[in-house]
Enzyme design. Sequence first.
Site, PDB file in Angstrom:
ATOM      1  N   ASP A  10       0.859  -1.187   0.000  1.00 28.20           N
ATOM      2  CA  ASP A  10       0.000   0.000   0.000  1.00 28.20           C
ATOM      3  C   ASP A  10       0.898   1.240   0.000  1.00 28.20           C
ATOM      4  OD1 ASP A  10      -2.758   1.378   1.083  1.00 28.20           O
ATOM      5  OD2 ASP A  10      -0.989   2.220   2.067  1.00 28.20           O
ATOM      6  N   ASP A 106      -3.419   2.578  -5.527  1.00 23.36           N
ATOM      7  CA  ASP A 106      -2.293   2.622  -4.587  1.00 23.36           C
ATOM      8  C   ASP A 106      -2.122   1.340  -3.777  1.00 23.36           C
ATOM      9  OD1 ASP A 106      -4.564   2.947  -3.119  1.00 23.36           O
ATOM     10  OD2 ASP A 106      -3.916   4.725  -2.030  1.00 23.36           O
ATOM     11  N   GLU A 107      -2.775   0.267  -4.208  1.00 21.37           N
ATOM     12  CA  GLU A 107      -2.609  -1.006  -3.501  1.00 21.37           C
ATOM     13  C   GLU A 107      -2.446  -2.130  -4.521  1.00 21.37           C
ATOM     14  OE1 GLU A 107      -5.611  -1.198   0.183  1.00 21.37           O
ATOM     15  OE2 GLU A 107      -6.517  -0.487  -1.670  1.00 21.37           O
TER      16      GLU A 107
END
Lengths: 413, 372
Positions: A10, A106-107
Amino acid sequence: MSERIIFLADMESFFASVEVADRPELAGRPVVVAGDPERRHGIVLAATPEAKRCGVKTAMPLFQAERLCPELVVVRPRMRRYIDVSLMISDILYRYSDLVEPYSIDEQFVDMTGTVHLFGTPGAAARRMQAEIRTKTGIRARIGIGPNKVLAKMACDVAKKRPEGLFRTTGDDLPAWLHPLPVGELFGVGERMGAHLERMGIRTVGQLADFPVERLRRRFGLVGERLWRFANGIDPSPVVPPGAPGAELPKSIGHGLTLPYDYARQREIEIVLLELTDQVLRRLRRVGALARTVSVGARGADFRRESGFARETALPTPTDLAEDVYAAVKALFRRHWTGVPLRQLFVAVSGLVPGDARQLDLFIDRIKSRRLAREVDALLERYGPTSVMRAVSLLPGAQALRRATKIGGHEVE
Amino acid sequence: MRITVQQTTLITALSHAARGVEARTTMPILSGLLWEVETHAMRFTATNDDYTIVHRLPIDGETIRVTASGRVVLPAKLTTDLVRRLPQVPLEVTVDAQNVVHFSAGALEYTVHGMEAEDFPRLPTLPLTTMWHVSGRRLAALFRHVLFAVAVDQTRPILKGVELVAEERRLVATATDSHRLAQSELELVGEATDGKLVVPGKSVQEVIGLFEAREEPVELALGDKVLVMQDDRFTVYFRLLSGAYPDTRMLIPREAKTSVTFERLRLIDALERAFVIAQHNRNQTVRLTVGETVELFTVHPELGKYNETIAVRARQGDDLVIWFNARYLLDALKYIDAEAVAIGANGALSPFVVRPEGATVPTHLIVPVKTG
């Protein structure tokens, strides 16, 4: 299958971290990425840790954030840039395993089961991953490690609270960290579901884990059963890289860049178009798709004036090869470029279809071309973006080398 | 200008010549048809970006009578439409000094505003080399054998043309969109010059009908970037494509590892049945399996499947499983004038040849689809 080892990486304050990496003068200052800084409404999309320390939170209205933090730096969002950086991070992760599944911008999940031994322990692999992402993009990654996706995701929530940004669960330790959590923090439990569960007397993840699954199934159907499994740390779902059978195809894949100065020579512009085409097609091949349409965009130095164009054309046959697509890119560009100096270029493919059938060609050996393209893709993935390149990328005007050495928008020594 | 002309003669001539008129143009003069009347001949000229048609009518004194010669440009569509509505009687056509044209038939009169003939683009006057003479029927057949295979997209402009190559008294026509290739040829009689050129397929498609079904010889002459096709009634100037046509001589395999001979109509029927499903596939793919039996198969993930065992006249060589675009084979079979066709293949990933049984003209090459 024996124990799997799944990572969830993350990116901390992703949009804001990208802005800080692109503009080093912002480092250490409270920065938020938010709707429209001129108009003051709009909400905070991302905030740096410095801004969060003043009490700024994601999704907070901008005026409120400014009240909390008078020296706040507000940056307008640049989604295309974030997508590019997210893809750069995928590129980094692909060097650890070929099973990388972007979960959000974003992960990303990485299945390290088959490759973790190359790095020693899972912890060592994760630390190396963090360091590489940090040096190459300037972004801090937090990594949750678990035997499946849901536990990796939950472990990542723990990792976010730790200074080293790392937490590993083997799945035997759930009573110690997972079960005491409020049920609302379990993956998949939204606000309304949380309220329903609390009304049934289920306040913690542990209580949900111990609750009779039959009753959950009767009350909430398959969703209830799924949550019960999550609470017990059970999740057989595989990490599916984009392009693997069963993965959904994106609508389009594009790449653009802002040139360092105004380009007026057709030859130099076309080199950059070829480099962009190569990049787009590399991603297209990664998702295992063929494109039916290609579009080219260009903008002049003065962004306020309408000096550019964006046009698309159908490809003669669905393809993932540069020789097919670049021919169309070049033809489109030549037809629509009026000769004005250019500052931005953009290439995208769309109309993606699964790559399970390809029309072969009399004049292009598509089988050989594709084999070559896949080899080059593999080299680039393994040895980095400068390991193989076209000779034209060494000519004046080419951008591939510059882009490869310039990460996060500034030169790396 | 003043003439009397039979309505039927005029409408036929107009509809022949008008196909050369630019459909969408910003220059009004190009939407017009040039009329030229002399004592012994009458000519209509239409021109567009790609070709120019000149249609000559003899003044026989019966269907056409000339009282006064002259020239004028008339809007092609309007003129054709109004002449079509005139009765089938001799029409009187007169042009005054202001280019106003009167069409009269008894008590009926149309008046049309024409344009100045001097403004019409002049015909190219260029040195021409006479290359070949071929009857209209044979020339049209040569083009029809290959025209369908020209490329429709812009990626390789040269492939939008038909290549003509004359060598050792053979005139070979080739067209390919790089996924299939069609080649046909004819034997040249009389004097013949060796040479080659590439003529736009679309232009030929639009014009070749003017020469079709006539035994009169058509002269083909070559100028600078221009091919002239001419018989006693028509002269067509084609703007040629420039650029190198790919060398296709090495592409057609001489041998075949698998050969199958089909009844042409039986194969067409089977392909059309398969096409009901295959047309919904991305590459319109069907699978031909040559083993103990010969089978045609196609599948669409949502719609369903088709499978048929096809009786063949002969088969020899290796077993074969090959996927290809059914449309390409259907197109090829349409222009093979034979009862039986032979397919010669060299594995699943190499182009296969389709020809009339026991003959080599025309030759079709179809590139397969790779699956998986």
